[in-house]
Scaffold this motif. Structure first.
Motif, PDB file in Angstrom:
ATOM      1  N   ALA A 198     -32.114  58.619 -16.445  1.00  0.00           N
ATOM      2  CA  ALA A 198     -30.659  58.439 -16.481  1.00  0.00           C
ATOM      3  C   ALA A 198     -30.216  57.726 -15.213  1.00  0.00           C
ATOM      4  O   ALA A 198     -30.662  58.069 -14.121  1.00  0.00           O
ATOM      5  CB  ALA A 198     -29.954  59.775 -16.610  1.00  0.00           C
ATOM      6  N   ILE A 199     -29.355  56.734 -15.388  1.00  0.00           N
ATOM      7  CA  ILE A 199     -28.787  56.000 -14.263  1.00  0.00           C
ATOM      8  C   ILE A 199     -27.282  56.139 -14.351  1.00  0.00           C
ATOM      9  O   ILE A 199     -26.661  55.663 -15.308  1.00  0.00           O
ATOM     10  CB  ILE A 199     -29.175  54.503 -14.280  1.00  0.00           C
ATOM     11  N   GLN A 200     -26.701  56.810 -13.367  1.00  0.00           N
ATOM     12  CA  GLN A 200     -25.259  57.021 -13.381  1.00  0.00           C
ATOM     13  C   GLN A 200     -24.623  56.155 -12.316  1.00  0.00           C
ATOM     14  O   GLN A 200     -24.951  56.257 -11.131  1.00  0.00           O
ATOM     15  CB  GLN A 200     -24.920  58.490 -13.150  1.00  0.00           C
ATOM     16  N   ALA A 201     -23.730  55.278 -12.750  1.00  0.00           N
ATOM     17  CA  ALA A 201     -22.982  54.416 -11.849  1.00  0.00           C
ATOM     18  C   ALA A 201     -21.493  54.764 -11.973  1.00  0.00           C
ATOM     19  O   ALA A 201     -21.111  55.590 -12.811  1.00  0.00           O
ATOM     20  CB  ALA A 201     -23.220  52.947 -12.198  1.00  0.00           C
ATOM     21  N   GLU A 202     -20.686  54.144 -11.167  1.00  0.00           N
ATOM     22  CA  GLU A 202     -19.255  54.454 -11.177  1.00  0.00           C
ATOM     23  C   GLU A 202     -18.605  54.186 -12.529  1.00  0.00           C
ATOM     24  O   GLU A 202     -17.797  54.978 -13.013  1.00  0.00           O
ATOM     25  CB  GLU A 202     -18.545  53.631 -10.097  1.00  0.00           C
ATOM     26  N   LYS A 203     -18.980  53.071 -13.174  1.00  0.00           N
ATOM     27  CA  LYS A 203     -18.298  52.659 -14.397  1.00  0.00           C
ATOM     28  C   LYS A 203     -19.091  52.882 -15.677  1.00  0.00           C
ATOM     29  O   LYS A 203     -18.529  52.793 -16.769  1.00  0.00           O
ATOM     30  CB  LYS A 203     -17.918  51.183 -14.306  1.00  0.00           C
ATOM     31  N   VAL A 204     -20.374  53.144 -15.569  1.00  0.00           N
ATOM     32  CA  VAL A 204     -21.198  53.324 -16.766  1.00  0.00           C
ATOM     33  C   VAL A 204     -22.410  54.193 -16.442  1.00  0.00           C
ATOM     34  O   VAL A 204     -22.970  54.102 -15.348  1.00  0.00           O
ATOM     35  CB  VAL A 204     -21.632  51.962 -17.362  1.00  0.00           C
ATOM     36  N   THR A 205     -22.766  55.030 -17.386  1.00  0.00           N
ATOM     37  CA  THR A 205     -23.991  55.824 -17.297  1.00  0.00           C
ATOM     38  C   THR A 205     -24.926  55.302 -18.374  1.00  0.00           C
ATOM     39  O   THR A 205     -24.511  55.089 -19.516  1.00  0.00           O
ATOM     40  CB  THR A 205     -23.692  57.315 -17.521  1.00  0.00           C
ATOM     41  N   THR A 206     -26.185  55.095 -18.022  1.00  0.00           N
ATOM     42  CA  THR A 206     -27.168  54.616 -18.991  1.00  0.00           C
ATOM     43  C   THR A 206     -28.317  55.604 -19.052  1.00  0.00           C
ATOM     44  O   THR A 206     -28.910  55.948 -18.034  1.00  0.00           O
ATOM     45  CB  THR A 206     -27.682  53.213 -18.622  1.00  0.00           C
ATOM     46  N   LEU A 207     -28.581  56.055 -20.266  1.00  0.00           N
ATOM     47  CA  LEU A 207     -29.677  56.970 -20.524  1.00  0.00           C
ATOM     48  C   LEU A 207     -30.762  56.173 -21.240  1.00  0.00           C
ATOM     49  O   LEU A 207     -30.489  55.484 -22.218  1.00  0.00           O
ATOM     50  CB  LEU A 207     -29.185  58.118 -21.408  1.00  0.00           C
ATOM     51  N   ILE A 208     -31.986  56.242 -20.716  1.00  0.00           N
ATOM     52  CA  ILE A 208     -33.104  55.498 -21.302  1.00  0.00           C
ATOM     53  C   ILE A 208     -34.134  56.502 -21.802  1.00  0.00           C
ATOM     54  O   ILE A 208     -34.529  57.411 -21.072  1.00  0.00           O
ATOM     55  CB  ILE A 208     -33.741  54.558 -20.266  1.00  0.00           C
ATOM     56  N   ARG A 209     -34.546  56.329 -23.037  1.00  0.00           N
ATOM     57  CA  ARG A 209     -35.570  57.189 -23.640  1.00  0.00           C
ATOM     58  C   ARG A 209     -36.726  56.311 -24.086  1.00  0.00           C
ATOM     59  O   ARG A 209     -36.534  55.320 -24.802  1.00  0.00           O
ATOM     60  CB  ARG A 209     -34.997  57.930 -24.841  1.00  0.00           C
ATOM     61  N   VAL A 210     -37.929  56.639 -23.655  1.00  0.00           N
ATOM     62  CA  VAL A 210     -39.117  55.889 -24.028  1.00  0.00           C
ATOM     63  C   VAL A 210     -39.461  56.227 -25.478  1.00  0.00           C
ATOM     64  O   VAL A 210     -39.511  57.402 -25.856  1.00  0.00           O
ATOM     65  CB  VAL A 210     -40.295  56.218 -23.088  1.00  0.00           C
ATOM     66  N   VAL A 211     -39.677  55.178 -26.285  1.00  0.00           N
ATOM     67  CA  VAL A 211     -40.040  55.351 -27.691  1.00  0.00           C
ATOM     68  C   VAL A 211     -41.561  55.458 -27.820  1.00  0.00           C
ATOM     69  O   VAL A 211     -42.082  56.360 -28.461  1.00  0.00           O
ATOM     70  CB  VAL A 211     -39.504  54.181 -28.548  1.00  0.00           C
ATOM     71  N   ASN A 212     -42.263  54.520 -27.207  1.00  0.00           N
ATOM     72  CA  ASN A 212     -43.730  54.523 -27.155  1.00  0.00           C
ATOM     73  C   ASN A 212     -44.147  53.649 -25.977  1.00  0.00           C
ATOM     74  O   ASN A 212     -43.311  53.319 -25.143  1.00  0.00           O
ATOM     75  CB  ASN A 212     -44.350  54.068 -28.491  1.00  0.00           C
ATOM     76  N   ASN A 213     -45.404  53.249 -25.913  1.00  0.00           N
ATOM     77  CA  ASN A 213     -45.860  52.472 -24.748  1.00  0.00           C
ATOM     78  C   ASN A 213     -45.351  51.033 -24.750  1.00  0.00           C
ATOM     79  O   ASN A 213     -45.578  50.306 -23.788  1.00  0.00           O
ATOM     80  CB  ASN A 213     -47.381  52.512 -24.629  1.00  0.00           C
ATOM     81  N   ALA A 214     -44.622  50.626 -25.780  1.00  0.00           N
ATOM     82  CA  ALA A 214     -44.120  49.255 -25.844  1.00  0.00           C
ATOM     83  C   ALA A 214     -42.596  49.154 -25.884  1.00  0.00           C
ATOM     84  O   ALA A 214     -42.045  48.113 -25.546  1.00  0.00           O
ATOM     85  CB  ALA A 214     -44.695  48.541 -27.063  1.00  0.00           C
ATOM     86  N   TYR A 215     -41.900  50.226 -26.293  1.00  0.00           N
ATOM     87  CA  TYR A 215     -40.451  50.149 -26.517  1.00  0.00           C
ATOM     88  C   TYR A 215     -39.694  51.314 -25.889  1.00  0.00           C
ATOM     89  O   TYR A 215     -40.237  52.397 -25.720  1.00  0.00           O
ATOM     90  CB  TYR A 215     -40.144  50.152 -28.029  1.00  0.00           C
ATOM     91  N   PHE A 216     -38.413  51.059 -25.621  1.00  0.00           N
ATOM     92  CA  PHE A 216     -37.509  52.096 -25.152  1.00  0.00           C
ATOM     93  C   PHE A 216     -36.130  51.874 -25.760  1.00  0.00           C
ATOM     94  O   PHE A 216     -35.827  50.792 -26.258  1.00  0.00           O
ATOM     95  CB  PHE A 216     -37.428  52.131 -23.617  1.00  0.00           C
ATOM     96  N   VAL A 217     -35.312  52.917 -25.715  1.00  0.00           N
ATOM     97  CA  VAL A 217     -33.919  52.830 -26.141  1.00  0.00           C
ATOM     98  C   VAL A 217     -33.057  53.049 -24.913  1.00  0.00           C
ATOM     99  O   VAL A 217     -33.284  53.986 -24.141  1.00  0.00           O
ATOM    100  CB  VAL A 217     -33.570  53.901 -27.197  1.00  0.00           C
ATOM    101  N   ALA A 218     -32.077  52.181 -24.722  1.00  0.00           N
ATOM    102  CA  ALA A 218     -31.089  52.343 -23.659  1.00  0.00           C
ATOM    103  C   ALA A 218     -29.753  52.666 -24.316  1.00  0.00           C
ATOM    104  O   ALA A 218     -29.365  52.018 -25.291  1.00  0.00           O
ATOM    105  CB  ALA A 218     -30.969  51.071 -22.824  1.00  0.00           C
ATOM    106  N   PHE A 219     -29.055  53.659 -23.796  1.00  0.00           N
ATOM    107  CA  PHE A 219     -27.775  54.113 -24.340  1.00  0.00           C
ATOM    108  C   PHE A 219     -26.777  54.145 -23.192  1.00  0.00           C
ATOM    109  O   PHE A 219     -26.888  54.959 -22.285  1.00  0.00           O
ATOM    110  CB  PHE A 219     -27.952  55.488 -24.970  1.00  0.00           C
TER     111      PHE A 219
END
Length: 119
Positions: A71-92
């Motif tokens: 999780a990366i929390q900044a002043e204007k946006v928080t982004t949560l990243i979840r690894v899908v597998n060894n090649a892909y991830f989801v950023a929210f």
């Protein structure tokens, strides 16, 4: 299929802005953004893919096991990243006051659907 799942994550999380399925080389597979989204999720994903790779290397060197979520929390946006597998991830990306618990739950329960579709 990908966009339907990505849309569901955003629309069912209070404060959700956008989601992205991306490979670790920074190439977007699919994305979904609410109308009027202030941030470009593709740019966020590309920039954070570099950071995520560094975190994965550090966890490996520390023998801490594979990275699952960041999780990366900044002043204007928080982004949560979840690894899908060894090649892909989801950023929210979401507003800083979004429901982080719901966001984590949505990613944890929807990532298996994305993984199945990638197979």
């Amino acid at each position: 299929m990908f966009q339907a799942v990505l849309k569901e994550i955003v629309e069912n999380t209070e404060g959700g802005i956008a989601t992205l399925l991306m490979d670790f080389e920074g190439i977007a597979v699919d994305s979904y953004s609410r109308n009027g989204a202030e941030f470009d999720i593709s740019t966020i994903g590309a920039e954070f893919s570099v950071v995520l790779k560094s975190i994965q290397r550090a966890a490996e060197m520390l023998e801490a096991g594979p990275t699952a979520e960041v999780a990366i929390q900044a002043e204007k946006v928080t982004t949560l990243i979840r690894v899908v597998n060894n090649a892909y991830f989801v950023a929210f990306s979401m507003s800083p006051d979004a429901n982080m618990g719901k966001a984590r739950y949505m990613l944890r329960t929807k990532v298996p659907l994305l993984l199945k579709e990638l197979s």
